[in-house]
Design a protein around this motif. Structure first.
Motif, mmCIF file in Angstrom:
data_model
loop_
_atom_site.group_PDB
_atom_site.id
_atom_site.type_symbol
_atom_site.label_atom_id
_atom_site.label_comp_id
_atom_site.label_asym_id
_atom_site.label_seq_id
_atom_site.Cartn_x
_atom_site.Cartn_y
_atom_site.Cartn_z
ATOM 1 N N ARG A 1 11.562 -6.767 31.339
ATOM 2 C CA ARG A 1 9.963 -6.535 31.354
ATOM 3 C C ARG A 1 9.124 -7.467 30.359
ATOM 4 N N ASN A 2 8.042 -7.764 30.313
ATOM 5 C CA ASN A 2 7.253 -8.658 29.577
ATOM 6 C C ASN A 2 6.443 -7.771 28.345
ATOM 7 N N TRP A 3 6.586 -6.449 28.402
ATOM 8 C CA TRP A 3 5.782 -5.634 27.425
ATOM 9 C C TRP A 3 6.579 -4.253 27.225
ATOM 10 N N LEU A 4 6.510 -3.930 25.907
ATOM 11 C CA LEU A 4 7.092 -2.698 25.749
ATOM 12 C C LEU A 4 8.643 -2.232 26.097
ATOM 13 N N ASN A 5 9.510 -3.417 25.691
ATOM 14 C CA ASN A 5 10.776 -3.226 26.009
ATOM 15 C C ASN A 5 11.279 -2.091 25.385
ATOM 16 N N PRO A 6 12.120 -1.087 25.847
ATOM 17 C CA PRO A 6 12.430 0.091 25.417
ATOM 18 C C PRO A 6 13.748 -0.240 24.378
ATOM 19 N N HIS A 7 14.345 -1.064 24.270
ATOM 20 C CA HIS A 7 15.648 -1.737 23.525
ATOM 21 C C HIS A 7 15.252 -2.008 22.298
ATOM 22 N N ARG A 8 13.988 -2.360 21.819
ATOM 23 C CA ARG A 8 13.470 -2.932 20.333
ATOM 24 C C ARG A 8 12.170 -2.131 19.993
ATOM 25 N N SER A 9 11.918 -2.712 18.606
ATOM 26 C CA SER A 9 10.442 -2.305 18.445
ATOM 27 C C SER A 9 9.434 -2.944 19.346
ATOM 28 N N TRP A 10 8.605 -2.370 19.563
ATOM 29 C CA TRP A 10 7.409 -3.183 20.110
ATOM 30 C C TRP A 10 6.672 -4.159 19.287
ATOM 31 N N ILE A 11 6.552 -4.137 18.035
ATOM 32 C CA ILE A 11 6.123 -5.126 17.239
ATOM 33 C C ILE A 11 6.889 -6.264 16.953
ATOM 34 N N GLY A 12 8.290 -6.226 17.493
ATOM 35 C CA GLY A 12 9.042 -7.409 17.444
ATOM 36 C C GLY A 12 9.929 -7.462 16.106
ATOM 37 N N TRP A 13 10.122 -6.376 15.506
ATOM 38 C CA TRP A 13 10.835 -6.375 14.136
ATOM 39 C C TRP A 13 12.198 -6.165 14.154
ATOM 40 N N GLY A 14 12.640 -5.906 15.375
ATOM 41 C CA GLY A 14 14.107 -5.381 15.702
ATOM 42 C C GLY A 14 14.366 -3.944 16.115
ATOM 43 N N ASN A 15 14.935 -3.088 15.295
ATOM 44 C CA ASN A 15 15.160 -1.580 15.787
ATOM 45 C C ASN A 15 15.898 -1.713 17.110
ATOM 46 N N TYR A 16 16.783 -2.247 17.401
ATOM 47 C CA TYR A 16 17.595 -2.584 18.435
ATOM 48 C C TYR A 16 18.425 -1.282 18.853
ATOM 49 N N ASP A 17 18.549 -0.707 19.966
ATOM 50 C CA ASP A 17 19.246 0.407 20.135
ATOM 51 C C ASP A 17 20.752 0.294 20.522
ATOM 52 N N VAL A 18 21.355 1.149 20.878
ATOM 53 C CA VAL A 18 22.908 1.211 21.394
ATOM 54 C C VAL A 18 23.064 0.307 22.411
ATOM 55 N N ASN A 19 22.353 0.097 23.451
ATOM 56 C CA ASN A 19 22.614 -0.623 24.396
ATOM 57 C C ASN A 19 22.624 -2.157 24.218
ATOM 58 N N VAL A 20 21.716 -2.424 23.251
ATOM 59 C CA VAL A 20 21.789 -4.032 22.760
ATOM 60 C C VAL A 20 23.106 -4.137 22.115
ATOM 61 N N ILE A 21 23.374 -3.354 21.057
ATOM 62 C CA ILE A 21 24.493 -3.418 20.350
ATOM 63 C C ILE A 21 25.927 -3.412 20.983
ATOM 64 N N MET A 22 25.950 -2.687 22.130
ATOM 65 C CA MET A 22 27.062 -2.763 23.260
ATOM 66 C C MET A 22 27.342 -3.968 23.711
ATOM 67 N N TYR A 23 26.246 -4.534 24.235
ATOM 68 C CA TYR A 23 25.930 -5.654 25.094
ATOM 69 C C TYR A 23 26.354 -6.879 24.190
ATOM 70 N N ALA A 24 25.967 -6.837 23.277
ATOM 71 C CA ALA A 24 26.255 -7.916 22.052
ATOM 72 C C ALA A 24 27.610 -7.952 21.929
ATOM 73 N N LEU A 25 28.238 -6.900 21.613
ATOM 74 C CA LEU A 25 29.694 -6.883 21.661
ATOM 75 C C LEU A 25 30.507 -7.399 22.571
ATOM 76 N N GLN A 26 29.967 -7.098 23.904
ATOM 77 C CA GLN A 26 30.668 -7.551 25.011
ATOM 78 C C GLN A 26 30.557 -9.076 25.151
ATOM 79 N N GLN A 27 29.513 -9.864 24.757
ATOM 80 C CA GLN A 27 29.450 -11.112 24.632
ATOM 81 C C GLN A 27 30.486 -11.956 23.799
ATOM 82 N N ARG A 28 30.983 -11.267 22.886
ATOM 83 C CA ARG A 28 32.265 -11.623 22.060
ATOM 84 C C ARG A 28 33.549 -11.090 22.308
ATOM 85 N N ASN A 29 33.568 -10.527 23.509
ATOM 86 C CA ASN A 29 34.728 -10.136 23.851
ATOM 87 C C ASN A 29 35.335 -8.835 23.247
ATOM 88 N N CYS A 30 34.480 -7.988 22.930
ATOM 89 C CA CYS A 30 34.722 -6.787 22.105
ATOM 90 C C CYS A 30 33.947 -5.645 22.959
#
Length: 214
Positions: A72-101
């Motif tokens: 989406r181009n707006w209001l992504n549900p996986h992070r803070s809408w003001i762009g300061w982070g606040n990443y949800d569990v989906n992002v954490i798990m996806y990031a770990l997968q990118q490092r073979n974890c």
């Protein structure tokens, strides 16, 4: 004893000491990399502290993962809408997968004494965080905070980015006691494991001691 899986992903701390990816203040205590809190980037700090190197992930990389998960181009549900982070569990798990974890959610109703610590690379805790206006005025809602726990040179450490420096938790027995105290509260524990390359050698529930599998 530090687990074999921990050594698999162990970065050269000498290579990391003089690097800073701009994600926050960093400290080195007895060779332990520790990234400190900025904005709502605790998820980013937890990942970098877990892997013990500032260049493991960047904010732009995690932001890209948010878009990959939900284009989406707006209001992504996986992070803070003001762009300061606040990443949800989906992002954490996806990031770990990118490092073979992979991340395994641990049912806090279980006794952590069932854990096969030698098979676990590290731990990520998700805990409530009280929001406030400035330092003194609490707000009537809470957010969640990510933090990493890791065994380094045979000793377990709390690498919470809100701490001024890594906090020693002790040996395996003391670490299990720490986990027990955390799981009695509204805390969620995720076990981080290396993905096994050879599927023929996979062990079901390898993060549990053999007598607790089934």
């Amino acid at each position: 004893m530090e687990s074999p899986s921990a050594r698999t992903h162990e970065n050269s701390l000498g290579d990391c000491e003089n690097k800073n990816n701009g994600n926050g203040n960093t400290t080195m205590m007895q060779g332990i990399y520790h990234e400190r809190q900025t904005r709502h980037l605790c998820g980013l700090h937890a990942l970098n502290n877990l892997f013990q190197c500032p260049d493991t992930f960047s904010k732009s990389e995690l932001d890209d993962y948010c878009t990959t998960l939900t284009p989406r181009n707006w209001l992504n549900p996986h992070r803070s809408w003001i762009g300061w982070g606040n990443y949800d569990v989906n992002v954490i798990m996806y990031a770990l997968q990118q490092r073979n974890c992979e991340a395994v959610w641990f049912d806090r109703r279980r006794n952590p004494q069932c854990l096969n610590l030698s098979a676990i690379f590290g731990f990520i805790l998700n805990v409530p965080a009280q929001m406030s206006l400035g330092y003194y005025i609490p707000l009537p809602f809470q957010m969640r905070h990510w933090l990493a726990l890791r065994c380094i040179n045979g000793i377990y450490y709390n690498l919470d980015s809100k701490l001024r420096e890594p906090r020693c938790l002790g040996n395996e027995e003391e670490f299990i006691e720490f986990l027990s105290s955390q799981l009695q509260m509204d805390h969620e524990l995720f076990l981080v494991l290396n993905v096994e390359a050879d599927s023929t050698q996979k062990v079901q529930q390898r993060w549990l001691l053999p007598q607790f599998r089934g």
